[in-house]
Write an enzyme that holds these catalytic residues in place. Structure first.
Site, PDB file in Angstrom:
ATOM      1  CD  GLU A   1      -1.914  -2.316   1.479  1.00 26.96           C
ATOM      2  OE1 GLU A   1      -0.792  -2.587   1.952  1.00 26.96           O
ATOM      3  OE2 GLU A   1      -2.829  -3.156   1.371  1.00 26.96           O
TER       4      GLU A   1
ATOM      5  CG  HIS B   1      -9.515  -6.450   8.148  1.00 17.71           C
ATOM      6  ND1 HIS B   1      -8.419  -6.781   8.903  1.00 17.71           N
ATOM      7  CD2 HIS B   1      -9.279  -6.985   6.921  1.00 17.71           C
ATOM      8  CE1 HIS B   1      -7.576  -7.486   8.170  1.00 17.71           C
ATOM      9  NE2 HIS B   1      -8.064  -7.626   6.967  1.00 17.71           N
TER      10      HIS B   1
END
Lengths: 366, 324
Positions: B60, B129
């Site tokens: 990322e 998450h």
């Protein structure tokens, strides 16, 4: 690929390989060679002048001096063509001057003036000149490594034959994002050239205390199937020759390279680095100044080649000093930004007064 | 008017912008050959090819940073984060580079980047998450943050985000991807920074963004049916820039405000809204501003409990009744 570190000619300052004969150097004119000298001297005189301002308390924050490393910026950036770009970390004054930014705008930025290259909003670590293909000036160690990748990605996307010279220090090789960038560069054939300016110390931590592989940093590129090389940074001809190889690899094969250029900084990590002479012996600094100064070595080389004499040297140096002094004057005479300037240059759409810049509240002051 | 899913609305927005502007490139983990972890990019790779729709490794920080660099050069990358929770490993790139580069360069650079993906709890995937970082992102001047609640808004805001010349974070929601709604066939854009009254009312303003808008609408329905209370539902749609006037006008009308926010309460988006209301329309208030946020703990896994951790219609109704 297996490369062993070349025996660095510490004693003589003379390279066993004569890179002056490399194709990129063979046709250099006297004017070009003197130009490299002038650029190195301009960096040094600019920074010496800035150091005085810092010591006089006229500057905020940090001042990371490049003095001792001038051959790297001059040797590499002078090779840039129209579609080649550059991006670096916070030790950015040298790169800025070599790509053509003026001493005036740079010195004014150091003093936080409205006439600075970033209007006084960036400071020492954040010089930018996109019109000169120079994208900063970045304060977070290795933060610029994927940006350089993205710049090179955009060149490839647009079918332009160019590359992005992406400079990092020796400390940055230990940041994760650098390794993510290397993997992406190799995986996607991106024309980026990572240039590690190895000045041997990441702030106060020596390379031996920060790197698992102590003899070489560029070698980590092996893990990503990227070509790499090590460069004797005190020899401008070698810097040019090996950087050109990397640029050609980017242009012709769209492949990345990692170059590790050995160099040395005389001052601390920043001027605020109070331990600059504690994590290394003063004798070490003196040894480098005496034997490995890139400017002195280049002067000697040009004298040997018969294209520089003391009078010419003095002329070039005086011009650099004069330019730096004028920049100090310009910076001191320049106004600070106005308080309302705090709120410009945040959103493009607001600055431009577009429709998108006028819907909703963008800033949350009173 | 055609009825399509939130997912399809996003997909249509991406496809239309890929078609319209050759500088748009969609990039992220599994966006191409896999058709998207949540199928938002389904079919785009097949239609537009390798150059325009690009699978990235799981990096990322690396690929978001690449997107920032490419955007500085004039591309319009649309970067997918499989979850906005994963943005935390790319935070330096988002905040320091995308968010600050224009300022630090004195306006010489702009960064037309979109970062998009789901940012929500409620799917029993545990704390790592389930983050909702719109408040963190909106705390950075230089970034824009939008949070669409409906298919119509999702498409219009996504297209606006891609055309915007500043970095825009689009906060989606996995629980909304399957929701259906009316979306016109023709071209339209929803300007960033314009809120929407999703339900008119006179007694209390429920102010929300993202999926909390739907929770507020459910609460408003029951308030009307069970308590004869007329609740107005204000959908912020955009967090930064923020449509302050629409929020304040609603409170001026209803004199009561309950803020509904899937953020955690401490410095959540609703904290900013509450501050704004007391500062500007204090004299219009007949009761203290109330907030219904996610309960202040990391997102719990246990499915029945996580449902209680997010704002619920019951909690909204209790707050409204307490100040009515």
């Amino acid at each position: 690929m297996s490369v062993t570190r070349a025996e660095k000619p510490k004693k003589t300052g003379r390279n066993p390989v004569d890179y002056a004969k490399a194709p990129i150097n063979a046709d250099l004119t006297k004017e070009q060679k003197l130009g490299f000298l002038a650029d190195m001297l301009r960096i040094r005189r600019f920074e010496q002048a800035s150091l005085k301002l810092y010591q006089q308390g006229k500057m905020g924050g940090f001042l990371h001096l490049y003095i001792g490393q001038e051959s790297v910026a001059v040797g590499t950036l002078a090779l840039m063509g129209d579609h080649d770009h550059a991006i670096t970390a916070y030790r950015d004054h040298g790169h800025a001057l070599v790509v053509g930014m003026s001493m005036n705008e740079c010195m004014a930025e150091l003093l936080g003036k409205a006439t600075g290259c970033s209007k006084g909003k960036g400071g020492s670590m954040h010089f930018f000149a996109p019109d000169k293909n120079f994208w900063g000036g970045h304060g977070i160690v290795a933060g610029q490594t994927p940006l350089g990748l993205g710049i090179a990605y955009a060149l490839k996307y647009k079918d332009l034959k160019g590359c992005c010279l992406t400079y990092i220090g020796d400390g940055a090789v230990n940041q994760g994002v650098y390794h993510e960038s290397l993997n992406l560069a190799s995986l996607w054939d991106i024309p980026v050239v990572y240039i590690i300016e190895n000045n041997q110390y990441s702030m106060g931590t020596s390379l031996a205390r920060s790197s698992a592989i102590k003899s070489c940093l560029a070698e980590r590129a092996e893990g990503y199937k990227i070509d790499w090389d090590i460069v004797n940074g005190e020899d401008l001809y070698e810097v040019r020759a090996k950087t050109w190889d990397a640029i050609e690899r980017a242009h012709e094969k769209c492949r990345p390279t990692v170059l590790e250029i050995d160099t040395y900084r005389y001052y601390g990590h920043s001027v605020a680095d109070a331990n600059a002479k504690k994590y290394r012996k003063p004798e070490e600094i003196e040894f480098y100044k005496q034997n490995h100064d890139p400017i002195t070595l280049w002067e000697n080389r040009l004298k040997e080649e018969g294209i520089l004499d003391e009078a010419e040297l003095k002329k070039v140096d005086e011009a650099a000093k004069k330019e730096a002094a004028a920049a100090v004057q310009f910076a001191e005479d320049s106004p600070f930004p106005e308080p309302e300037d705090i709120f410009s240059d945040i959103y493009y759409e607001v600055d431009m007064g577009t429709e998108s810049g006028q819907t909703g509240r963008h800033f949350f002051n009173d | 008017m055609p009825v399509i899913t939130y997912r399809q609305a996003l997909n249509d927005a991406l496809a239309e912008e890929l078609e319209r502007d050759e500088n748009v490139v969609v990039m992220g983990e599994e966006v191409a050959e896999y058709n998207g972890a949540y199928k938002i990019t389904e079919g785009l790779w097949k239609r537009f090819g390798d150059k325009r729709v690009v699978d990235t490794p799981i990096s990322e920080a690396g690929f978001i940073g690449l997107g920032v660099g490419a955007a500085m050069m004039g591309l319009r990358p649309v970067m997918e984060l499989m979850f906005w929770s994963f943005a935390y490993v790319a935070y330096d790139q988002i905040i320091n580079n995308a968010g600050c580069v224009r300022y630090m360069s004195g306006g010489l650079i702009n960064c037309p980047l979109v970062i998009r993906g789901p940012a929500n709890g409620g799917t029993n995937v545990g704390a790592t998450h389930s983050h909702t970082p719109e408040n963190f992102l909106a705390n950075t001047p230089g970034l824009k943050v939008v949070s669409p609640a409906t298919p119509y808004d999702a498409k219009g805001l996504m297209k606006a985000a891609i055309r915007d010349n500043d970095p825009v974070c689009v906060m989606e929601n996995t629980l909304l991807y399957g929701d259906q709604g009316e979306v016109p066939e023709g071209e339209y854009i929803i300007p960033i920074g314009v809120a929407d009254i999703k339900r008119e009312g006179t007694d209390v303003s429920l102010i929300a963004h993202g999926r909390a808008v739907l929770t507020a609408l459910a609460a408003a329905h029951r308030l009307h049916e069970e308590f004869n209370i007329s609740a107005e539902v204000v959908d912020l749609r955009s967090i930064r820039p923020l449509d302050q006037e629409t929020v304040l006008n609603s409170v001026r009308k209803t004199h009561r405000a309950v803020l509904v926010d899937e953020n955690k309460p401490f410095c959540g988006v609703s904290a900013q809204i509450a501050s704004m209301i007391q500062e500007h329309v204090f004299d219009d208030l007949d009761a203290p501003v109330q907030r219904v946020c996610s309960l202040d703990a990391p997102a719990i896994y246990s499915p029945p409990l996580e449902a209680l951790q997010l704002p619920t219609a019951d909690r909204i109704i209790q707050k409204v009744l307490a100040i009515s």
